[in-house]
Design a protein around this motif. Structure first.
Motif, PDB file in Angstrom:
ATOM      1  N   GLU A  69       0.879  -1.224   0.109  1.00  0.00           N
ATOM      2  CA  GLU A  69       0.218  -0.104  -0.036  1.00  0.00           C
ATOM      3  C   GLU A  69       0.949   1.378   0.063  1.00  0.00           C
ATOM      4  OE1 GLU A  69      -2.463   2.312   3.503  1.00  0.00           O
ATOM      5  OE2 GLU A  69      -2.411   0.225   3.298  1.00  0.00           O
ATOM      6  N   LEU A  70       1.831   1.170   0.833  1.00  0.00           N
ATOM      7  CA  LEU A  70       2.644   2.391   0.913  1.00  0.00           C
ATOM      8  C   LEU A  70       3.769   2.609  -0.265  1.00  0.00           C
ATOM      9  CD1 LEU A  70       3.348   2.394   4.752  1.00  0.00           C
ATOM     10  CD2 LEU A  70       1.985   3.946   3.604  1.00  0.00           C
ATOM     11  N   LYS A  71       4.081   1.556  -0.634  1.00  0.00           N
ATOM     12  CA  LYS A  71       5.331   1.617  -1.854  1.00  0.00           C
ATOM     13  C   LYS A  71       4.414   2.315  -3.263  1.00  0.00           C
ATOM     14  CE  LYS A  71       7.073  -2.375  -1.744  1.00  0.00           C
ATOM     15  NZ  LYS A  71       7.693  -3.708  -1.992  1.00  0.00           N
ATOM     16  N   THR A  72       3.070   1.816  -3.055  1.00  0.00           N
ATOM     17  CA  THR A  72       2.392   2.404  -4.340  1.00  0.00           C
ATOM     18  C   THR A  72       1.963   3.874  -4.167  1.00  0.00           C
ATOM     19  OG1 THR A  72       1.366   0.274  -4.469  1.00  0.00           O
ATOM     20  CG2 THR A  72       0.099   2.128  -5.474  1.00  0.00           C
ATOM     21  N   GLU A  73       1.714   4.345  -2.999  1.00  0.00           N
ATOM     22  CA  GLU A  73       1.430   5.610  -2.874  1.00  0.00           C
ATOM     23  C   GLU A  73       2.527   6.452  -2.716  1.00  0.00           C
ATOM     24  OE1 GLU A  73      -1.575   8.230   0.750  1.00  0.00           O
ATOM     25  OE2 GLU A  73      -1.900   5.693   0.157  1.00  0.00           O
ATOM     26  N   TYR A  74       3.691   6.096  -2.086  1.00  0.00           N
ATOM     27  CA  TYR A  74       4.739   6.740  -1.952  1.00  0.00           C
ATOM     28  C   TYR A  74       6.127   6.144  -2.802  1.00  0.00           C
ATOM     29  CZ  TYR A  74       1.907   8.807   1.807  1.00  0.00           C
ATOM     30  OH  TYR A  74       0.843   9.108   2.552  1.00  0.00           O
ATOM     31  N   PRO A  75       6.181   6.235  -3.752  1.00  0.00           N
ATOM     32  CA  PRO A  75       7.493   5.766  -4.464  1.00  0.00           C
ATOM     33  C   PRO A  75       8.783   6.092  -3.914  1.00  0.00           C
ATOM     34  CG  PRO A  75       6.073   6.917  -6.025  1.00  0.00           C
ATOM     35  CD  PRO A  75       5.654   7.227  -4.664  1.00  0.00           C
ATOM     36  N   ASN A  76       8.827   6.948  -2.933  1.00  0.00           N
ATOM     37  CA  ASN A  76      10.022   7.071  -2.373  1.00  0.00           C
ATOM     38  C   ASN A  76      10.250   6.079  -1.010  1.00  0.00           C
ATOM     39  OD1 ASN A  76       7.913   8.444  -0.971  1.00  0.00           O
ATOM     40  ND2 ASN A  76       9.488   9.364   0.387  1.00  0.00           N
ATOM     41  N   LEU A  77       9.592   5.411  -0.945  1.00  0.00           N
ATOM     42  CA  LEU A  77       9.546   4.267   0.199  1.00  0.00           C
ATOM     43  C   LEU A  77      10.255   2.956  -0.400  1.00  0.00           C
ATOM     44  CD1 LEU A  77       6.588   4.571   2.513  1.00  0.00           C
ATOM     45  CD2 LEU A  77       8.903   5.479   2.646  1.00  0.00           C
ATOM     46  N   GLU A  78      10.118   2.794  -1.855  1.00  0.00           N
ATOM     47  CA  GLU A  78      10.676   1.535  -2.297  1.00  0.00           C
ATOM     48  C   GLU A  78      12.003   1.007  -1.951  1.00  0.00           C
ATOM     49  OE1 GLU A  78      12.096  -1.438  -4.743  1.00  0.00           O
ATOM     50  OE2 GLU A  78      13.068   0.810  -5.197  1.00  0.00           O
ATOM     51  N   PRO A  79      12.833   1.702  -1.887  1.00  0.00           N
ATOM     52  CA  PRO A  79      14.179   1.623  -1.264  1.00  0.00           C
ATOM     53  C   PRO A  79      14.202   0.781   0.289  1.00  0.00           C
ATOM     54  CG  PRO A  79      14.623   3.465  -1.990  1.00  0.00           C
ATOM     55  CD  PRO A  79      13.078   3.317  -1.953  1.00  0.00           C
ATOM     56  N   PHE A  80      13.212   0.969   0.955  1.00  0.00           N
ATOM     57  CA  PHE A  80      13.062   0.396   2.267  1.00  0.00           C
ATOM     58  C   PHE A  80      12.732  -1.252   2.283  1.00  0.00           C
ATOM     59  CE2 PHE A  80      12.389   4.930   3.148  1.00  0.00           C
ATOM     60  CZ  PHE A  80      13.441   4.958   4.336  1.00  0.00           C
ATOM     61  N   ALA A  81      12.042  -1.444   0.937  1.00  0.00           N
ATOM     62  CA  ALA A  81      11.775  -3.003   0.702  1.00  0.00           C
ATOM     63  C   ALA A  81      13.208  -3.732   0.611  1.00  0.00           C
ATOM     64  CB  ALA A  81      11.117  -3.245  -0.629  1.00  0.00           C
ATOM     65  N   ARG A  82      14.402  -3.092   0.378  1.00  0.00           N
ATOM     66  CA  ARG A  82      15.461  -3.787   0.193  1.00  0.00           C
ATOM     67  C   ARG A  82      16.574  -3.743   1.460  1.00  0.00           C
ATOM     68  NH1 ARG A  82      14.909  -0.976  -4.464  1.00  0.00           N
ATOM     69  NH2 ARG A  82      16.522   0.225  -4.152  1.00  0.00           N
ATOM     70  N   VAL A  83      16.065  -3.075   2.536  1.00  0.00           N
ATOM     71  CA  VAL A  83      16.987  -3.022   3.644  1.00  0.00           C
ATOM     72  C   VAL A  83      17.201  -4.326   4.222  1.00  0.00           C
ATOM     73  CG1 VAL A  83      16.976  -2.091   5.933  1.00  0.00           C
ATOM     74  CG2 VAL A  83      15.925  -0.799   4.132  1.00  0.00           C
ATOM     75  N   ALA A  84      18.448  -4.724   4.576  1.00  0.00           N
ATOM     76  CA  ALA A  84      19.031  -5.706   5.160  1.00  0.00           C
ATOM     77  C   ALA A  84      19.046  -5.626   6.589  1.00  0.00           C
ATOM     78  CB  ALA A  84      20.623  -6.102   4.697  1.00  0.00           C
ATOM     79  N   PRO A  85      18.842  -6.543   7.377  1.00  0.00           N
ATOM     80  CA  PRO A  85      18.730  -6.681   8.930  1.00  0.00           C
ATOM     81  C   PRO A  85      19.951  -6.232   9.195  1.00  0.00           C
ATOM     82  CG  PRO A  85      18.024  -8.991   8.005  1.00  0.00           C
ATOM     83  CD  PRO A  85      18.488  -8.002   6.756  1.00  0.00           C
ATOM     84  N   LEU A  86      19.919  -5.525  10.424  1.00  0.00           N
ATOM     85  CA  LEU A  86      21.147  -4.795  10.886  1.00  0.00           C
ATOM     86  C   LEU A  86      22.205  -5.942  11.472  1.00  0.00           C
ATOM     87  CD1 LEU A  86      19.387  -2.396  13.414  1.00  0.00           C
ATOM     88  CD2 LEU A  86      20.732  -1.846  11.010  1.00  0.00           C
ATOM     89  N   GLU A  87      23.440  -5.511  11.463  1.00  0.00           N
ATOM     90  CA  GLU A  87      24.707  -6.537  11.582  1.00  0.00           C
ATOM     91  C   GLU A  87      24.349  -6.772  13.015  1.00  0.00           C
ATOM     92  OE1 GLU A  87      28.300  -5.752   9.866  1.00  0.00           O
ATOM     93  OE2 GLU A  87      27.408  -5.501   8.006  1.00  0.00           O
ATOM     94  N   ARG A  88      24.525  -5.622  13.938  1.00  0.00           N
ATOM     95  CA  ARG A  88      24.416  -5.681  15.491  1.00  0.00           C
ATOM     96  C   ARG A  88      22.968  -5.491  15.908  1.00  0.00           C
ATOM     97  NH1 ARG A  88      29.066  -1.763  17.010  1.00  0.00           N
ATOM     98  NH2 ARG A  88      27.162  -0.434  16.390  1.00  0.00           N
TER      99      ARG A  88
END
Length: 110
Positions: A69-88
């Motif tokens: 829903e948010l990626k459709t409405e807010y294209p600027n959020l697309e990079p958050f779909a590729r965020v890797a888990p934190l190392e620490r």
């Protein structure tokens, strides 16, 4: 108005500050239909955020099951779909209970 909380230098932050940021971001995304919050979401700049903030936003979006829903409405959020888990692990609490799978997947201890 100063620098938004999510763009601030977080190098000296502890669990209290990250917990506050988490609460702030939760309200932002939970009430995304509010015009002011929608405007703030539409201007979020992934590249200006720390790894921790990126992971928090990813966890929040997935926790509320709003990713598509948010990626459709807010294209600027697309990079958050590729965020890797934190190392620490990022601790939001001194005694985490890990009850939220979306946070646990991002290595955020709630």
């Amino acid at each position: 108005m100063g620098t938004p909380l999510y763009y601030q230098d977080q190098s000296s932050w502890g669990s209290d500050e990250f917990s506050y940021l988490n609460s702030y971001l939760n309200r932002l995304f939970l009430y995304s239909e509010d015009a002011d919050k929608a405007a703030a979401i539409s201007t979020l700049d992934y590249s200006r955020m720390s790894w921790e903030t990126q992971a928090l936003i990813c966890a929040i979006i997935n926790h509320y099951d709003k990713a598509s829903e948010l990626k459709t409405e807010y294209p600027n959020l697309e990079p958050f779909a590729r965020v890797a888990p934190l190392e620490r692990p990022l601790f939001l609490n001194e005694s985490p209970v890990d009850i939220f799978p979306a946070y646990k997947r991002m290595n955020i201890r709630y």
